[in-house]
Design a protein around this motif. Structure first.
Motif, PDB file in Angstrom:
ATOM      1  N   ASN A 252      34.117  11.693 -30.007  1.00 55.93           N
ATOM      2  CA  ASN A 252      35.120  10.627 -29.948  1.00 55.93           C
ATOM      3  C   ASN A 252      36.534  11.207 -29.844  1.00 55.93           C
ATOM      4  OD1 ASN A 252      33.177   8.631 -30.113  1.00 55.93           O
ATOM      5  ND2 ASN A 252      33.298   8.474 -32.348  1.00 55.93           N
ATOM      6  N   TRP A 253      36.781  12.307 -30.573  1.00 54.78           N
ATOM      7  CA  TRP A 253      38.106  12.925 -30.521  1.00 54.78           C
ATOM      8  C   TRP A 253      38.425  13.415 -29.118  1.00 54.78           C
ATOM      9  CZ3 TRP A 253      40.249  17.626 -29.294  1.00 54.78           C
ATOM     10  CH2 TRP A 253      41.553  17.866 -29.741  1.00 54.78           C
ATOM     11  N   ARG A 254      37.442  14.009 -28.450  1.00 57.68           N
ATOM     12  CA  ARG A 254      37.662  14.472 -27.071  1.00 57.68           C
ATOM     13  C   ARG A 254      38.047  13.318 -26.158  1.00 57.68           C
ATOM     14  NH1 ARG A 254      32.155  17.830 -26.506  1.00 57.68           N
ATOM     15  NH2 ARG A 254      31.623  15.813 -25.563  1.00 57.68           N
ATOM     16  N   ASN A 255      37.383  12.192 -26.338  1.00 56.57           N
ATOM     17  CA  ASN A 255      37.629  11.030 -25.476  1.00 56.57           C
ATOM     18  C   ASN A 255      38.947  10.335 -25.806  1.00 56.57           C
ATOM     19  OD1 ASN A 255      35.155  11.399 -24.170  1.00 56.57           O
ATOM     20  ND2 ASN A 255      34.058  10.115 -25.632  1.00 56.57           N
ATOM     21  N   ASP A 256      39.275  10.299 -27.109  1.00 53.28           N
ATOM     22  CA  ASP A 256      40.457   9.547 -27.537  1.00 53.28           C
ATOM     23  C   ASP A 256      41.751  10.341 -27.422  1.00 53.28           C
ATOM     24  OD1 ASP A 256      38.713   7.515 -28.167  1.00 53.28           O
ATOM     25  OD2 ASP A 256      38.637   7.968 -30.311  1.00 53.28           O
ATOM     26  N   ASN A 257      41.642  11.647 -27.259  1.00 56.01           N
ATOM     27  CA  ASN A 257      42.829  12.505 -27.188  1.00 56.01           C
ATOM     28  C   ASN A 257      42.763  13.372 -25.930  1.00 56.01           C
ATOM     29  OD1 ASN A 257      44.085  12.202 -30.146  1.00 56.01           O
ATOM     30  ND2 ASN A 257      41.859  12.361 -30.348  1.00 56.01           N
ATOM     31  N   ALA A 258      42.644  12.696 -24.791  1.00 58.12           N
ATOM     32  CA  ALA A 258      42.376  13.403 -23.534  1.00 58.12           C
ATOM     33  C   ALA A 258      43.431  14.453 -23.204  1.00 58.12           C
ATOM     34  CB  ALA A 258      42.249  12.397 -22.393  1.00 58.12           C
ATOM     35  N   ALA A 259      44.698  14.123 -23.362  1.00 57.21           N
ATOM     36  CA  ALA A 259      45.763  15.062 -22.989  1.00 57.21           C
ATOM     37  C   ALA A 259      45.769  16.274 -23.912  1.00 57.21           C
ATOM     38  CB  ALA A 259      47.117  14.346 -23.018  1.00 57.21           C
ATOM     39  N   ILE A 260      45.679  16.038 -25.225  1.00 57.16           N
ATOM     40  CA  ILE A 260      45.656  17.138 -26.189  1.00 57.16           C
ATOM     41  C   ILE A 260      44.416  17.995 -25.986  1.00 57.16           C
ATOM     42  CG2 ILE A 260      45.516  17.714 -28.646  1.00 57.16           C
ATOM     43  CD1 ILE A 260      47.095  15.150 -29.209  1.00 57.16           C
ATOM     44  N   PHE A 261      43.290  17.319 -25.772  1.00 55.81           N
ATOM     45  CA  PHE A 261      42.039  18.051 -25.565  1.00 55.81           C
ATOM     46  C   PHE A 261      42.108  18.923 -24.316  1.00 55.81           C
ATOM     47  CE2 PHE A 261      37.830  17.877 -23.364  1.00 55.81           C
ATOM     48  CZ  PHE A 261      37.214  18.873 -24.118  1.00 55.81           C
ATOM     49  N   ASP A 262      42.658  18.391 -23.238  1.00 56.38           N
ATOM     50  CA  ASP A 262      42.743  19.157 -21.996  1.00 56.38           C
ATOM     51  C   ASP A 262      43.625  20.388 -22.174  1.00 56.38           C
ATOM     52  OD1 ASP A 262      42.160  19.335 -19.077  1.00 56.38           O
ATOM     53  OD2 ASP A 262      44.328  19.161 -18.926  1.00 56.38           O
ATOM     54  N   THR A 263      44.747  20.233 -22.883  1.00 52.17           N
ATOM     55  CA  THR A 263      45.629  21.373 -23.147  1.00 52.17           C
ATOM     56  C   THR A 263      44.924  22.423 -23.999  1.00 52.17           C
ATOM     57  OG1 THR A 263      47.619  20.007 -22.996  1.00 52.17           O
ATOM     58  CG2 THR A 263      47.817  22.083 -24.184  1.00 52.17           C
ATOM     59  N   SER A 264      44.229  21.971 -25.048  1.00 49.65           N
ATOM     60  CA  SER A 264      43.524  22.895 -25.938  1.00 49.65           C
ATOM     61  C   SER A 264      42.399  23.617 -25.199  1.00 49.65           C
ATOM     62  CB  SER A 264      42.953  22.133 -27.137  1.00 49.65           C
ATOM     63  OG  SER A 264      43.976  21.554 -27.915  1.00 49.65           O
ATOM     64  N   ARG A 265      41.679  22.887 -24.378  1.00 48.54           N
ATOM     65  CA  ARG A 265      40.575  23.491 -23.628  1.00 48.54           C
ATOM     66  C   ARG A 265      41.090  24.508 -22.622  1.00 48.54           C
ATOM     67  NH1 ARG A 265      36.972  19.457 -20.163  1.00 48.54           N
ATOM     68  NH2 ARG A 265      39.082  19.013 -19.410  1.00 48.54           N
ATOM     69  N   THR A 266      42.190  24.197 -21.938  1.00 44.07           N
ATOM     70  CA  THR A 266      42.755  25.135 -20.974  1.00 44.07           C
ATOM     71  C   THR A 266      43.215  26.411 -21.665  1.00 44.07           C
ATOM     72  OG1 THR A 266      43.479  23.302 -19.570  1.00 44.07           O
ATOM     73  CG2 THR A 266      44.516  25.443 -19.201  1.00 44.07           C
ATOM     74  N   GLU A 267      43.875  26.263 -22.814  1.00 41.00           N
ATOM     75  CA  GLU A 267      44.318  27.430 -23.578  1.00 41.00           C
ATOM     76  C   GLU A 267      43.118  28.268 -24.008  1.00 41.00           C
ATOM     77  OE1 GLU A 267      46.850  28.569 -27.608  1.00 41.00           O
ATOM     78  OE2 GLU A 267      46.182  26.508 -27.269  1.00 41.00           O
ATOM     79  N   LEU A 268      42.051  27.592 -24.424  1.00 42.98           N
ATOM     80  CA  LEU A 268      40.832  28.289 -24.846  1.00 42.98           C
ATOM     81  C   LEU A 268      40.243  29.107 -23.707  1.00 42.98           C
ATOM     82  CD1 LEU A 268      38.635  28.537 -27.163  1.00 42.98           C
ATOM     83  CD2 LEU A 268      37.458  26.669 -25.991  1.00 42.98           C
ATOM     84  N   ILE A 269      40.106  28.485 -22.547  1.00 42.55           N
ATOM     85  CA  ILE A 269      39.543  29.176 -21.380  1.00 42.55           C
ATOM     86  C   ILE A 269      40.426  30.357 -20.984  1.00 42.55           C
ATOM     87  CG2 ILE A 269      38.999  28.938 -18.922  1.00 42.55           C
ATOM     88  CD1 ILE A 269      38.231  26.018 -19.531  1.00 42.55           C
ATOM     89  N   GLU A 270      41.751  30.143 -21.051  1.00 39.90           N
ATOM     90  CA  GLU A 270      42.695  31.196 -20.662  1.00 39.90           C
ATOM     91  C   GLU A 270      42.597  32.433 -21.542  1.00 39.90           C
ATOM     92  OE1 GLU A 270      45.941  31.436 -18.863  1.00 39.90           O
ATOM     93  OE2 GLU A 270      45.240  29.999 -17.387  1.00 39.90           O
ATOM     94  N   ASN A 271      42.072  32.275 -22.749  1.00 39.62           N
ATOM     95  CA  ASN A 271      42.085  33.386 -23.693  1.00 39.62           C
ATOM     96  C   ASN A 271      40.715  33.873 -24.132  1.00 39.62           C
ATOM     97  OD1 ASN A 271      45.054  33.958 -24.631  1.00 39.62           O
ATOM     98  ND2 ASN A 271      44.889  31.742 -24.438  1.00 39.62           N
ATOM     99  N   THR A 272      39.650  33.232 -23.659  1.00 38.81           N
ATOM    100  CA  THR A 272      38.313  33.643 -24.104  1.00 38.81           C
ATOM    101  C   THR A 272      37.367  33.974 -22.953  1.00 38.81           C
ATOM    102  OG1 THR A 272      37.545  31.335 -24.238  1.00 38.81           O
ATOM    103  CG2 THR A 272      38.490  32.301 -26.237  1.00 38.81           C
ATOM    104  N   THR A 273      37.847  33.905 -21.732  1.00 37.64           N
ATOM    105  CA  THR A 273      37.016  34.286 -20.587  1.00 37.64           C
ATOM    106  C   THR A 273      37.137  35.796 -20.379  1.00 37.64           C
ATOM    107  OG1 THR A 273      37.364  32.140 -19.518  1.00 37.64           O
ATOM    108  CG2 THR A 273      36.576  33.955 -18.141  1.00 37.64           C
ATOM    109  N   VAL A 274      36.015  36.500 -20.516  1.00 36.19           N
ATOM    110  CA  VAL A 274      36.041  37.953 -20.331  1.00 36.19           C
ATOM    111  C   VAL A 274      35.997  38.257 -18.831  1.00 36.19           C
ATOM    112  CG1 VAL A 274      34.865  40.142 -20.788  1.00 36.19           C
ATOM    113  CG2 VAL A 274      34.956  38.370 -22.566  1.00 36.19           C
ATOM    114  N   LEU A 275      37.121  38.735 -18.330  1.00 37.67           N
ATOM    115  CA  LEU A 275      37.272  39.072 -16.914  1.00 37.67           C
ATOM    116  C   LEU A 275      38.414  40.078 -16.842  1.00 37.67           C
ATOM    117  CD1 LEU A 275      36.382  38.272 -13.965  1.00 37.67           C
ATOM    118  CD2 LEU A 275      38.326  36.704 -13.966  1.00 37.67           C
TER     119      LEU A 275
END
Length: 429
Positions: free
Chosen positions: A153-176
């Motif tokens: 529910n939090w992911r759905n109700d906080n789309a903008a915050i979730f998208d920012t958090s997810r992008t930051e996560l991907i930017e810092n946890t993808t081993v490449l």
């Protein structure tokens, strides 16, 4: 994928100043929070900083993280996270936290509950890494189903915050890591970076017809140097990325300059030589691109005629455009320069030049016009251009493209040679 600032979640202040602050002299000082119980000061939390990442950014904007950098970021995100009942995660499990944090960005409630049942403390940490507010709101120490439902529910109700958090996560946890990217210049030279255990670029391998040359990075700079044993000379290579401010993640383009020396004899081996390239693992074959696409960016390079070499200057008012046509699988580039022709070239080798602008080098006019006569519309057309384009992205759809173009005017005396590199980001549909 555009780059974002590494912004940490704000920590809610549990208490505020309610009394007057007094100076050593006893005089009452202004307290902006007195009698304003609903007002809270902005909390300034430090942005994440990693020496290897920061030093790499001096050289290239290409994404690069090894496990050491990922675990360092996880430690940063968990710093100060110590709610009642939480057991601190050992450093050896940080990569597992990173993996689980990514999983809960897409997992359904049943999958999240399964993770809770497996190790609810680990899930709690993963939630905190994704977003502290999520961890505070949704973790339930006695109810895995409620925790899972709240996350969805939090992911759905906080789309903008979730998208920012997810992008930051991907930017810092993808081993490449950037040592797996290959950059190729228009003269055929290839470059591959070297990194150390921290993930920092420490050198590069320059590959030429005469063999490989190992170059070390000179301090915290974009310059590399080393011994060209095959030819008995010392090389100094200046790597100038033109993509650092564009947001390219998986590729790069720009210019290199190479100076060689031996026993006091110094000479320029290459000057303003364009290059482009990126990660093979993130390169997308044109046959796999399933829709027409357009990209917007910039171009750089050089044009040579006789003894003269002029650096091409992108007309910033008219950005470079790249289009891809799925039916013909043809790429077409339109590069506009404010000190030479505008150029249209495609992957079949067809090229045209229009709207010549004079060059001035230190106030001296340099004639860099093609010898070929333009048609009645003012267009010079030719064939034989060599255009190489790489399309890159995190999945099957390109998010960026880089490439090179080389053209030599033939059949005339003192013909013009153009070498160009370009980069562009996919336009939003």
């Amino acid at each position: 994928m555009a780059r974002i600032s590494f912004i940490t979640s704000l920590i809610v202040v549990s208490g505020m100043l309610t009394g007057c602050l007094e100076s050593g002299s006893g005089s009452v000082q202004y307290n902006p929070y007195k009698d304003r119980p609903t007002y809270q000061p902005p909390i300034q939390t430090p942005e994440y900083s990693n020496d290897a990442t920061d030093n790499n950014a001096i050289i290239t904007g290409m994404y690069s993280r090894n496990e050491a950098q990922v675990t360092d970021w996880i430690g940063f995100k968990l710093k100060g996270f110590n709610p009642s009942g939480f057991e601190q995660i050992p450093f050896a499990s940080y990569m597992d936290v990173a993996s689980l944090s990514n999983e809960i960005t897409t997992a359904d409630a049943a999958q999240i509950q399964s993770a809770y049942n497996s190790d609810k403390n680990m899930l709690w940490a993963a939630m905190a890494v994704l977003n502290r507010s999520l961890a505070a709101k949704c973790y339930n120490a006695s109810d895995g189903a409620a925790t899972a439902e709240c996350i969805v529910n939090w992911r759905n109700d906080n789309a903008a915050i979730f998208d920012t958090s997810r992008t930051e996560l991907i930017e810092n946890t993808t081993v490449l890591t950037v040592d797996n990217a290959t950059l190729t210049a228009t003269n055929g030279y290839k470059m591959k970076f070297k990194i150390d255990d921290t993930g920092e670029i420490i050198g590069m391998t320059l590959t030429r017809d005469s063999g490989d040359v190992d170059l070390a990075k000179l301090g915290d700079s974009r310059t590399f140097y080393g011994s060209d044993i095959e030819n008995g000379r010392v090389l100094e290579l200046d790597y100038v990325s033109d993509a650092k401010q564009m947001g390219l993640s998986y590729s790069d383009f720009g210019l290199i300059n190479i100076i060689s020396s031996m026993d006091g004899d110094q000479r320029v081996d290459e000057f303003l030589m364009p290059f482009a390239g990126g990660y093979d693992d993130k390169k997308i074959a044109v046959a796999d691109i399933d829709s027409d696409m357009t990209f917007t960016g910039r171009a750089t390079g050089r044009v040579a005629k006789g003894a003269h070499i002029v650096q091409l200057q992108q007309d910033t008012a008219r950005p470079t455009k790249l289009t891809f046509d799925t039916q013909s699988q043809t790429s077409t580039l339109n590069a506009n320069f404010n000190n030479w022709y505008d150029v249209v070239v495609d992957s079949t080798g067809a090229i045209s030049f229009t709207d010549y602008k004079n060059n001035n080098d230190g106030g001296t006019y340099i004639d860099m016009q093609l010898a070929t006569t333009a048609n009645d519309d003012g267009v010079i057309t030719a064939n034989g251009a060599n255009m190489n384009v790489g399309y890159y992205g995190p999945s099957t759809t390109p998010t960026e493209a880089t490439g090179t173009v080389q053209f030599t005017e033939t059949g005339v005396d003192n013909g013009v040679q153009m070498d160009m590199a370009f980069g562009a980001i996919a336009d939003k549909k």
